[in-house]
Design a protein around this motif. Structure first.
Motif: not given
Ligand code: ASP
Ligand code: MG
Length: 326
Positions: A68-86
């Protein structure tokens, strides 16, 4: 006749020419995300590694990220692109505590525990500052982010081995697997990789050490981290098996082996105990999910046996993949 002692030694014969003293069998063992997905399974992995070492084998261990960790890291990539800092901060925190928790539940003796926590913290700070400084995630940056799943897990597995008295050392595959610059789906340069493995991995094995290697990642000739494609830790193991000329590569997973069909969809699917390299390669490329598609490729035509085995039922025979007609 002139005998090249160095070649003989490399091929496993001691200087006295005594056939009995042939070098130990070399096994590359890869443990997937479920097999190393928490403190309990990691303890199980450590006991398996200890067992096969005690039985007289040299081992190289390849480790995936915690499930599950790699999936979470992929998701973090999306948060970065969408500027979802929280969301990004929460996700970072979650990853940090997930690893600390696994480390804590290993019940390591104090010095091991303290140094493991330090390593997790150091890696985590690297991930944290990288993630918070990025505004975009081009493939190169995303690969750097994704590499942290395996890089955080390797010291945990290494500590679990040390706690059992097994001589193991963490090794970042970006130091040994050299790839092209196809970020996200990089291909290895086998000659360069073989050179790095000779310089770094072989001396470790000769010293009786077990290298615990990050699956899934490599680096370009310029030193930028790459990933081999999702599920690519299997590929890491077979690449290493090839360049080391290993006797066997074992892919430890959470099913009994390769089936004739998807056992979740077809109750009549049969476990295949033996497969030719070509057939196994075709099945993996056609999407048999148990193996990463390119896993068999580096071993085709070599004598290295590839096995798929169940971490949760280690005595079951698994699937043996080797040069075999039909
Ligand atoms: N951790 C990587 C992934 O989830 C590689 C692997 O597990 O084989 O894709
Ligand atoms: Mg897999």
């Amino acid at each position: 006749m002139e005998i090249d002692l160095q070649v003989m030694e490399r091929n496993g014969y001691a200087k006295d020419g005594n056939q009995e003293s042939k070098a130990k069998p070399l096994l590359v063992m890869k443990f997937g995300g479920t097999s190393v997905g928490g403190s309990k399974p990691i303890k199980r992995v450590a006991s398996l590694v200890e067992k096969y070492t005690r039985e007289g084998n040299s081992l190289v261990v390849v480790v995936s990220a915690i499930r599950g960790v790699t999936n979470s890291l992929v998701e973090m990539g999306n948060f970065i692109k969408q500027n979802r800092r929280l969301d990004l901060e929460l996700s970072l925190e979650d990853i940090f505590y997930r690893h600390l928790e696994v480390a804590s539940n290993l019940n390591l003796p104090h010095p091991l525990r303290a140094s493991l926590d330090d390593k997790i913290e150091e890696l985590f700070f690297g991930l944290h500052s990288l993630a918070l400084n990025l505004k975009e995630t081009p493939p190169k940056s995303l690969d750097r982010i994704l590499s942290y799943g395996e890089r955080l897990n390797v010291p945990i597995v290494q500590a679990a081995l040390s706690a059992r008295g097994v001589f193991a050392e963490a090794l970042d595959a970006s130091k040994i697997i050299e790839t092209d610059t196809n970020f996200g789906f990089a291909s290895p340069n086998m000659e360069r990789t073989e050179q790095h493995v000779k310089n770094i991995v072989e001396p470790m094995i000769e010293m009786g050490m077990i290298p615990v290697v990050t699956g899934f990642i490599g680096s370009t000739m310029y030193g930028d981290i790459t990933t081999l494609g999702r599920g690519g830790s299997d590929y890491t193991a077979s690449i290493l098996g090839r360049v080391l000329g290993a006797d066997e590569v074992w892919i430890w997973t959470d099913v009994d082996g390769v089936y004739s069909d998807d056992p979740r969809k077809n109750p009549n699917a049969q476990l295949l105990t033996e497969l030719s390299q070509i057939k196994a390669h075709q099945m993996a490329m056609a999407g048999a999910r148990v193996l990463y598609p390119k896993t068999v490729e580096p071993l085709i035509g070599t004598q290295t046996v590839l096995r798929v085995k169940n971490t949760f039922d280690p005595e079951s025979p698994g699937t043996k993949i080797y040069i075999k007609q039909g």
